[in-house]
Write a protein that holds these residues in place. Structure first.
Motif, PDB file in Angstrom:
ATOM      1  N   GLY A  61       0.790  -1.228   0.000  1.00 17.87           N
ATOM      2  CA  GLY A  61       0.000   0.000   0.000  1.00 17.87           C
ATOM      3  C   GLY A  61       0.817   1.271   0.000  1.00 17.87           C
ATOM      4  O   GLY A  61       0.259   2.370   0.119  1.00 17.87           O
ATOM      5  N   TYR A  62       2.120   1.164  -0.135  1.00 21.77           N
ATOM      6  CA  TYR A  62       2.964   2.356  -0.137  1.00 21.77           C
ATOM      7  C   TYR A  62       4.264   2.025  -0.846  1.00 21.77           C
ATOM      8  O   TYR A  62       4.524   0.881  -1.226  1.00 21.77           O
ATOM      9  N   GLY A  63       5.119   3.028  -0.985  1.00 19.69           N
ATOM     10  CA  GLY A  63       6.446   2.845  -1.564  1.00 19.69           C
ATOM     11  C   GLY A  63       6.510   3.261  -3.014  1.00 19.69           C
ATOM     12  O   GLY A  63       5.499   3.246  -3.734  1.00 19.69           O
ATOM     13  N   PHE A  64       7.718   3.624  -3.448  1.00 17.63           N
ATOM     14  CA  PHE A  64       7.941   4.052  -4.830  1.00 17.63           C
ATOM     15  C   PHE A  64       9.038   3.240  -5.505  1.00 17.63           C
ATOM     16  O   PHE A  64       9.336   3.442  -6.678  1.00 17.63           O
ATOM     17  N   GLY A  65       9.705   2.362  -4.747  1.00 13.37           N
ATOM     18  CA  GLY A  65      10.714   1.497  -5.328  1.00 13.37           C
ATOM     19  C   GLY A  65      11.922   2.225  -5.884  1.00 13.37           C
ATOM     20  O   GLY A  65      12.536   1.752  -6.849  1.00 13.37           O
ATOM     21  N   VAL A  66      12.301   3.353  -5.277  1.00 16.77           N
ATOM     22  CA  VAL A  66      13.408   4.138  -5.816  1.00 16.77           C
ATOM     23  C   VAL A  66      14.744   3.571  -5.348  1.00 16.77           C
ATOM     24  O   VAL A  66      14.821   2.814  -4.373  1.00 16.77           O
ATOM     25  N   THR A  67      15.801   3.942  -6.055  1.00 15.66           N
ATOM     26  CA  THR A  67      17.151   3.550  -5.667  1.00 15.66           C
ATOM     27  C   THR A  67      17.631   4.425  -4.514  1.00 15.66           C
ATOM     28  O   THR A  67      17.011   5.436  -4.175  1.00 15.66           O
ATOM     29  N   ALA A  68      18.773   4.036  -3.934  1.00 18.00           N
ATOM     30  CA  ALA A  68      19.333   4.830  -2.837  1.00 18.00           C
ATOM     31  C   ALA A  68      19.659   6.247  -3.298  1.00 18.00           C
ATOM     32  O   ALA A  68      19.464   7.218  -2.555  1.00 18.00           O
TER      33      ALA A  68
END
Length: 490
Positions: free
Chosen positions: A308-315
């Motif tokens: 239900g959350y998160g954007f999966g971006v890199t560090a």
């Protein structure tokens, strides 16, 4: 070259040109930068560290640093008075470097935390840097020099996530620790060669037992909080650790009445404005460190996991969410200082705490898109810059000039404790709805992050309440705060 004698209680110093003065200042600032980078490099690496070691107790990566820093800073400050501030800066830099090596090579999470603890002990560099600047630079540029130290640390909040993110993406989490080792080694050698030592020495007693009791009590308390989600919030072992930690801390307060030069001046705590300012510092630092932990964990989560959350971006891409906060904070700091002079520090603290609370509420309720996250982040930056800029002004205006060194140390101590408590409580709070193991990594539900952001909102609100209470006081240097027989640098 003849030395220039100054007023009693100050060091004799060789005359320096303006150019050489700022060159020496630049070296000192570069060494001090290990402190913010120990946070800004590492927080984007928390998800990878948790996955590598297969642990859900990743909050200790931040907690152990702030805990050791809180206990060691007053001791290292006094050692600098006794043996020389430059000498102790170099010793601290060596300890920090050793911690960086151990963190990079550690085969287990426990040894990794020992490395982070050594980094925390080495981060006492800051208190030594301010003293060294005061002792070796011309008095006319000291206020500017202190401002440059603060600005340099602010700039690292912008550059740190970018450089740290690149290192994590290309070299893994160990890359940030090798980078920290390189930094502290190169700059430390330059400081050893070019920066002069202070001629000032003072006799001082070390409250080692007080620091040990404080560290032990805080560790047991935070260990119980961190294990609460695993053991159960009402489990006997949880209650035993929390209750035992609080009991040790209560014993520490009793003990602090006995040394001639304690870690804290309990008589000063009885002065209302001082106690409120220290409490506000703890609440603000609670938000600052907890927020810096939560954001990378939130935005780096893969949305395909269905949590239900998160954007999966890199560090590296985490910087998109954190750099604007740093920029706004750097702008809000000087603006907050301007309004502090115009209307007083207490109203500025009220504004800063309210902005921290509002920004945290926005993150809790609006986090489905980058634009929504950025809005909350910008409000958070406004609050951080305003609140952190006014706290030193508050403490300076509420105590006599003779006790500002002690009060400043107490301000740092309260902030460090707030950071340590916050970093540990966040992991406990996000785990309340439950933890999902994906591979070796612990993943938290959206509801857990909502709870955590609301907890930050409460802390920001409490900082604003302290500001409101301080508006009822006449915030000026008070003559009724006792001045100790010997000044403690902390």
């Amino acid at each position: 070259m003849h030395n220039m004698p100054l007023s009693p209680g100050e060091a004799e110093r060789a005359p320096l040109s303006r150019g050489k003065s700022f060159a020496l200042l630049a070296l000192i600032i570069l060494l001090v930068e290990v402190i913010p980078l120990a946070y800004n490099f590492v927080t984007p690496a928390l998800p990878e560290i948790a996955k590598h070691f297969g642990t859900a107790n990743v909050g200790w990566v931040i907690t152990i640093v702030t805990l050791v820093l809180a206990a060691s800073t007053p001791l290292v400050g006094k050692l600098g008075d006794i043996y020389g501030k430059k000498r102790m800066m170099l010793v601290s830099a060596a300890v920090f470097g050793a911690g960086s090596v151990l963190a990079a090579l550690a085969p287990t999470f426990e040894l990794f935390l020992v490395g982070r603890g050594l980094q925390g002990a080495g981060m006492a560099i800051l208190v030594l840097a301010y003293g060294l600047i005061r002792d070796i630079l011309p008095p006319s540029i000291i206020p500017v020099a202190v401002g440059f130290v603060a600005t340099g640390m602010g700039a690292s909040t912008i550059l740190g996530p970018i450089i740290g993110g690149y290192l994590i993406d290309h070299f893994g989490y160990t890359g940030v620790f090798w980078a920290q080792l390189t930094h502290v080694a190169v700059v430390g050698i330059a400081v050893a060669i070019f920066v002069p030592e202070t001629t000032l020495r003072t006799r001082s007693k070390l409250d080692v037992l007080g620091a040990v009791i404080l560290g032990l009590g805080a560790f047991v308390l935070l260990f119980g909080i961190g294990k609460a989600a695993t053991w159960g919030y009402t489990a006997p072992q949880t209650l035993l650790c929390v209750g035992g930690g609080l009991a040790v801390l209560a014993g520490w307060l009793v003990y602090e009445r006995t040394p001639k030069e304690p870690l804290i001046d309990l008589q000063m705590l009885r002065h209302g404005p001082v106690a409120k300012t220290l409490a506000a510092s703890g609440f603000v630092q609670f938000v600052l460190v907890s927020h810096s932990m939560l954001i990378p964990m939130f935005v780096m989560t893969d949305p395909d996991l269905g949590l239900g959350y998160g954007f999966g971006v890199t560090a590296l891409a985490v910087a998109v969410y954190t750099v604007p906060t740093g920029i706004v904070s750097m702008i809000a700091g000087p603006v907050g200082g301007y309004f502090t002079r115009r209307i007083g520090p207490a109203p500025v603290l009220v504004f800063g705490g309210a902005a921290l609370s509002l920004g945290s509420v926005l993150l809790a309720t609006l986090h489905d898109s980058t634009a929504q996250m950025m809005f909350g982040q910008l409000v958070i930056g406004l609050g951080l810059g305003s609140a952190t800029a006014t706290l030193p002004n508050l403490i300076m205006r509420t105590v006599p000039a003779q006790t500002q060194g002690i009060a400043g140390g107490m301000l740092n101590l309260s902030g460090s404790l707030g950071s340590a408590i916050g970093s540990q409580m966040m992991i406990a709070i996000v785990a309340i709805p439950g933890v999902v193991l994906v591979g070796r990594a612990a993943q938290y539900s959206e509801k857990g992050f909502v709870y955590a952001f609301f907890a930050l909102a409460v802390s920001g609100l409490l900082a604003a309440v302290m500001g409101l209470l301080l508006t009822r006081n006449k915030i000026e240097r008070q003559a009724d705060v006792a001045v100790p027989k010997s000044e403690m640098v902390a």
